[in-house]
Design an enzyme around this catalytic site. Structure first.
Site, PDB file in Angstrom:
ATOM      1  N   ASN A  70       0.841  -1.198   0.000  1.00 52.17           N
ATOM      2  CA  ASN A  70       0.000   0.000   0.000  1.00 52.17           C
ATOM      3  C   ASN A  70       0.878   1.252   0.000  1.00 52.17           C
ATOM      4  OD1 ASN A  70       0.639  -0.840   2.677  1.00 52.17           O
ATOM      5  ND2 ASN A  70      -1.027   0.358   3.543  1.00 52.17           N
ATOM      6  N   ILE A  71       0.415   2.233  -0.756  1.00 55.63           N
ATOM      7  CA  ILE A  71       1.121   3.513  -0.875  1.00 55.63           C
ATOM      8  C   ILE A  71       0.131   4.607  -0.485  1.00 55.63           C
ATOM      9  CG2 ILE A  71       2.407   5.051  -2.408  1.00 55.63           C
ATOM     10  CD1 ILE A  71       2.967   2.574  -4.190  1.00 55.63           C
ATOM     11  N   GLU A  72       0.311   5.133   0.713  1.00 57.89           N
ATOM     12  CA  GLU A  72      -0.636   6.129   1.215  1.00 57.89           C
ATOM     13  C   GLU A  72      -0.257   7.524   0.731  1.00 57.89           C
ATOM     14  OE1 GLU A  72      -1.007   5.502   5.459  1.00 57.89           O
ATOM     15  OE2 GLU A  72      -2.242   3.717   5.084  1.00 57.89           O
TER      16      GLU A  72
ATOM     17  N   CYS B 257      -4.066   0.565  -2.521  1.00 62.34           N
ATOM     18  CA  CYS B 257      -3.889  -0.660  -1.740  1.00 62.34           C
ATOM     19  C   CYS B 257      -2.796  -1.547  -2.339  1.00 62.34           C
ATOM     20  CB  CYS B 257      -5.181  -1.462  -1.724  1.00 62.34           C
ATOM     21  SG  CYS B 257      -6.518  -0.708  -0.792  1.00 62.34           S
TER      22      CYS B 257
ATOM     23  N   GLU C  63      -2.929  -4.731  -3.097  1.00 62.96           N
ATOM     24  CA  GLU C  63      -3.413  -5.618  -4.153  1.00 62.96           C
ATOM     25  C   GLU C  63      -3.435  -4.904  -5.488  1.00 62.96           C
ATOM     26  OE1 GLU C  63      -4.660  -4.872  -1.243  1.00 62.96           O
ATOM     27  OE2 GLU C  63      -6.036  -6.394  -0.485  1.00 62.96           O
TER      28      GLU C  63
ATOM     29  N   CYS D 194     -10.061  -5.176   0.257  1.00 62.86           N
ATOM     30  CA  CYS D 194     -11.188  -4.230   0.284  1.00 62.86           C
ATOM     31  C   CYS D 194     -12.052  -4.423  -0.960  1.00 62.86           C
ATOM     32  CB  CYS D 194     -10.681  -2.793   0.384  1.00 62.86           C
ATOM     33  SG  CYS D 194     -10.130  -2.090  -1.183  1.00 62.86           S
TER      34      CYS D 194
ATOM     35  N   CYS E 110     -10.510  -3.350  -4.352  1.00 65.25           N
ATOM     36  CA  CYS E 110      -9.518  -4.314  -4.871  1.00 65.25           C
ATOM     37  C   CYS E 110     -10.189  -5.570  -5.411  1.00 65.25           C
ATOM     38  CB  CYS E 110      -8.510  -4.662  -3.777  1.00 65.25           C
ATOM     39  SG  CYS E 110      -7.393  -3.283  -3.449  1.00 65.25           S
TER      40      CYS E 110
HETATM   41  N1  THU Z   1      -5.256  -1.582   2.518  1.00 70.15           N
HETATM   42  C1  THU Z   1      -4.693  -2.359   1.545  1.00 70.15           C
HETATM   43  O1  THU Z   1      -3.552  -2.124   1.107  1.00 70.15           O
HETATM   44  N2  THU Z   1      -5.424  -3.396   1.066  1.00 70.15           N
HETATM   45  C2  THU Z   1      -6.686  -3.707   1.467  1.00 70.15           C
HETATM   46  O2  THU Z   1      -7.351  -4.513   0.831  1.00 70.15           O
HETATM   47  C3  THU Z   1      -7.225  -3.074   2.663  1.00 70.15           C
HETATM   48  C4  THU Z   1      -6.587  -1.789   3.051  1.00 70.15           C
HETATM   49  C5  THU Z   1      -4.492  -0.433   3.016  1.00 70.15           C
HETATM   50  C6  THU Z   1      -5.034   0.906   2.590  1.00 70.15           C
HETATM   51  C7  THU Z   1      -4.518   1.796   3.681  1.00 70.15           C
HETATM   52  O3  THU Z   1      -3.209   2.236   3.311  1.00 70.15           O
HETATM   53  C8  THU Z   1      -4.398   0.905   4.898  1.00 70.15           C
HETATM   54  O4  THU Z   1      -4.485  -0.417   4.428  1.00 70.15           O
HETATM   55  C9  THU Z   1      -5.482   1.140   5.934  1.00 70.15           C
HETATM   56  O5  THU Z   1      -6.733   1.093   5.358  1.00 70.15           O
END
Ligand code: THU
Length: 136
Positions: A42-44, A53, A55, A90, A93
């Protein structure tokens, strides 16, 4: 590629996650039909909504390399990169997976190489909307 190696690829990639806001680190390892593996994390973003996310990172890397057929994905994650539970994908994804994969696509939720749950996209996203719905 065997399950253990694919799970290990996802776990090894977890420290690279960029999650300075939620501190929830997620990693994925996507197995293509040709045997190649693409990892993603994940890259926020400070503006929150552009966050991607793990995935989708993995899928977009693979699709950008011309891959279109996929067999399985491993997902793992946890607070500060410590895996304490399963990390299901999620809804967004799941829909991205649906674009390229059918109901039999394997989704592996991993806590470790020994402890994991295996499911399918069909189970995670029943009665889904996909490319066939636009085929006329
Ligand atoms: N996140 C994912 O990378 N994949 C998911 O399917 C669920 C959520 C990440 C997004 C965000 O950076 C962090 O988890 C918290 O929601």
């Amino acid at each position: 590629m065997d399950r253990r190696s694919l799970i290990q690829a996802a776990i090894d990639n977890l420290p690279n996650a960029y999650a300075p806001y939620s501190h929830f680190h997620v990693s994925a390892a996507l197995l293509c039909r040709d045997g190649s593996v693409y990892t993603g994390f994940n890259i926020e973003n400070s503006s929150y909504t552009p966050t991607v996310c793990a995935e989708r990172s993995a899928f977009f890397r693979a699709v950008n390399e011309g891959k279109r057929e996929f067999e399985a994905i491993v997902i793992c994650g946890g607070q500060d990169g410590v895996i304490t539970d399963y990390c299901p994908p999620c809804g967004v994804c799941r829909q991205v997976m649906r674009e390229f994969c059918g109901a039999d696509f394997t989704v592996i939720l991993a806590k470790s190489a020994d402890e994991y749950k295996e499911t399918t996209l069909g189970e995670l996203l029943p009665m889904s909307f996909g490319p066939e719905n636009l085929a006329g």
